[in-house]
Write an enzyme that holds these catalytic residues in place. Structure first.
Site, mmCIF file in Angstrom:
data_model
loop_
_atom_site.group_PDB
_atom_site.id
_atom_site.type_symbol
_atom_site.label_atom_id
_atom_site.label_comp_id
_atom_site.label_asym_id
_atom_site.label_seq_id
_atom_site.Cartn_x
_atom_site.Cartn_y
_atom_site.Cartn_z
ATOM 1 N N THR A 1 0.917 -0.985 0.031
ATOM 2 C CA THR A 1 0.067 0.119 -0.056
ATOM 3 C C THR A 1 0.717 1.183 -0.161
ATOM 4 O O THR A 1 1.854 1.165 0.460
ATOM 5 C CB THR A 1 -1.008 -0.033 1.079
ATOM 6 O OG1 THR A 1 -1.736 1.124 0.986
ATOM 7 C CG2 THR A 1 -0.150 0.090 2.445
ATOM 8 N N HIS B 1 -1.361 6.156 6.392
ATOM 9 C CA HIS B 1 -2.301 5.534 7.589
ATOM 10 C C HIS B 1 -2.572 4.224 7.695
ATOM 11 O O HIS B 1 -2.197 3.500 8.710
ATOM 12 C CB HIS B 1 -3.616 6.173 7.482
ATOM 13 C CG HIS B 1 -3.909 7.585 7.415
ATOM 14 N ND1 HIS B 1 -3.742 8.279 8.481
ATOM 15 C CD2 HIS B 1 -4.133 8.433 6.556
ATOM 16 C CE1 HIS B 1 -3.850 9.546 8.225
ATOM 17 N NE2 HIS B 1 -4.163 9.696 7.011
ATOM 18 N N TYR C 1 -14.014 6.698 6.079
ATOM 19 C CA TYR C 1 -15.453 7.086 6.787
ATOM 20 C C TYR C 1 -15.587 6.758 8.303
ATOM 21 O O TYR C 1 -16.683 6.629 8.764
ATOM 22 C CB TYR C 1 -16.454 5.868 5.994
ATOM 23 C CG TYR C 1 -16.704 6.138 4.465
ATOM 24 C CD1 TYR C 1 -17.294 6.972 4.039
ATOM 25 C CD2 TYR C 1 -15.406 5.493 3.649
ATOM 26 C CE1 TYR C 1 -17.521 7.020 2.475
ATOM 27 C CE2 TYR C 1 -15.651 5.796 2.231
ATOM 28 C CZ TYR C 1 -16.561 6.477 1.434
ATOM 29 O OH TYR C 1 -16.669 6.552 0.248
ATOM 30 N N LYS D 1 -9.250 0.445 18.342
ATOM 31 C CA LYS D 1 -9.610 0.088 16.830
ATOM 32 C C LYS D 1 -8.751 -0.850 16.378
ATOM 33 O O LYS D 1 -9.266 -1.820 15.733
ATOM 34 C CB LYS D 1 -9.236 1.408 16.238
ATOM 35 C CG LYS D 1 -10.032 1.411 14.858
ATOM 36 C CD LYS D 1 -9.631 2.699 14.034
ATOM 37 C CE LYS D 1 -10.241 2.627 12.624
ATOM 38 N NZ LYS D 1 -9.622 3.656 11.781
ATOM 39 N N ASN E 1 -0.710 4.009 1.312
ATOM 40 C CA ASN E 1 -1.390 4.896 2.241
ATOM 41 C C ASN E 1 -0.812 4.790 3.615
ATOM 42 O O ASN E 1 -0.770 3.796 4.151
ATOM 43 C CB ASN E 1 -2.849 4.148 2.464
ATOM 44 C CG ASN E 1 -3.807 4.796 3.186
ATOM 45 O OD1 ASN E 1 -3.304 5.295 4.271
ATOM 46 N ND2 ASN E 1 -4.862 4.913 2.717
ATOM 47 N N HIS F 1 -12.491 -4.013 11.486
ATOM 48 C CA HIS F 1 -12.478 -4.941 10.245
ATOM 49 C C HIS F 1 -11.210 -5.312 9.855
ATOM 50 O O HIS F 1 -10.880 -6.478 9.499
ATOM 51 C CB HIS F 1 -13.151 -4.413 9.000
ATOM 52 C CG HIS F 1 -12.935 -2.872 8.728
ATOM 53 N ND1 HIS F 1 -12.535 -1.959 9.502
ATOM 54 C CD2 HIS F 1 -12.408 -2.476 7.370
ATOM 55 C CE1 HIS F 1 -12.258 -0.923 8.794
ATOM 56 N NE2 HIS F 1 -12.103 -1.304 7.456
ATOM 57 N N ARG F 2 -10.123 -4.327 9.626
ATOM 58 C CA ARG F 2 -8.926 -4.667 9.503
ATOM 59 C C ARG F 2 -8.011 -5.469 10.398
ATOM 60 O O ARG F 2 -7.374 -6.331 10.226
ATOM 61 C CB ARG F 2 -7.915 -3.342 9.085
ATOM 62 C CG ARG F 2 -6.901 -3.409 8.315
ATOM 63 C CD ARG F 2 -6.391 -1.825 7.778
ATOM 64 N NE ARG F 2 -7.238 -1.325 6.774
ATOM 65 C CZ ARG F 2 -7.822 -0.498 6.887
ATOM 66 N NH1 ARG F 2 -7.928 0.292 7.814
ATOM 67 N NH2 ARG F 2 -8.667 -0.123 5.987
ATOM 68 N N ASP G 1 -7.767 -4.931 0.876
ATOM 69 C CA ASP G 1 -8.682 -4.148 0.041
ATOM 70 C C ASP G 1 -9.924 -3.812 1.202
ATOM 71 O O ASP G 1 -10.404 -4.961 1.727
ATOM 72 C CB ASP G 1 -9.264 -4.447 -1.192
ATOM 73 C CG ASP G 1 -9.868 -3.374 -2.088
ATOM 74 O OD1 ASP G 1 -9.252 -2.512 -2.197
ATOM 75 O OD2 ASP G 1 -11.062 -3.666 -2.577
ATOM 76 N N SER G 2 -10.316 -2.701 1.184
ATOM 77 C CA SER G 2 -11.523 -2.426 2.302
ATOM 78 C C SER G 2 -12.356 -1.227 1.999
ATOM 79 O O SER G 2 -12.037 -0.418 0.895
ATOM 80 C CB SER G 2 -11.101 -2.352 3.705
ATOM 81 O OG SER G 2 -10.027 -0.956 3.593
#
Length: 197
Positions: free
Chosen positions: A7, A11, A152, A173, A9, A178-179, A67-68
């Site tokens: 990735t 974050h 989101y 978190k 990204n 989900h991750r 992928d999320s």
């Protein structure tokens, strides 16, 4: 042992390093600096594997990718795989969030069920592949709340919580998202396939 995280990204890199470091202290997670593949899959699993394969091929190392996205029941599961570019190709997280809120502006609370989905994938240079799915159920809020998350998170109220995902601490978190669920499920796969401790 080194694996590459497919990735760009920042974050996600930090979040996944925290998640995996707790589970697999013997693995060094490297950031990916190669070309971004075309994500032309039609499912989270297909897109996660596309990214993992590309990183494994580019680096010669085992690669993990995810992928999320957010899936809204009343929208038939959308934005889904289009979550990052819901408002257009610029992938503007703020615009994506505003568009989704506008689309649901007249939808009452009882019809705002949603869940985050994440598929974590592993690809090895020899062609070995695995994928694990994690889901995080909840509802969409009417207004953003919190600054700790991204995407989101400010409009997602996780099931069992009275605050948004963006108001949760990183520690919480990293245990319930989900991750976190998907990558926790990938840990035994990494141990099996890579012989990780």
């Amino acid at each position: 042992m080194q694996i590459v995280l497919a990735t760009h990204n920042a974050h996600k890199v930090e979040e996944l390093r925290r998640i995996l470091a707790a589970q697999l202290p013997g693995i060094e997670v490297l950031a990916y600096d190669g070309p971004e593949p075309v994500e032309d899959g039609v499912t989270f699993t297909e897109n996660a594997l596309i990214k993992a394969r590309a990183a494994a091929a580019h680096t010669g190392l085992p690669a993990i990718a995810d992928d999320s996205g957010i899936c809204v029941d009343i929208l038939g599961g959308a934005p889904g795989i289009f979550s990052a570019r819901w408002s257009g190709p610029a992938k503007d997280a703020g615009e994506n969030l505003r568009l989704l809120l506008w689309q649901l502006s007249d939808v009452p609370e009882e019809h705002r069920d949603a869940h985050f989905t994440c598929v974590a994938a592993l690809a090895l240079p020899d062609g070995t592949e695995r994928a694990v799915t994690g889901e995080w159920p909840g509802q969409l809020l009417f207004q953003p709340a919190g600054v700790n998350g991204f995407g989101y998170d400010p409009i997602f109220l996780p099931e069992g919580y009275a605050i948004s995902a963006a108001e949760l601490s990183a520690h919480v978190k990293n245990q319930v998202s989900h991750r976190a669920i998907a990558f926790e499920g990938l840990v035994p796969v990494l141990r099996e396939v890579l012989g990780a401790p």
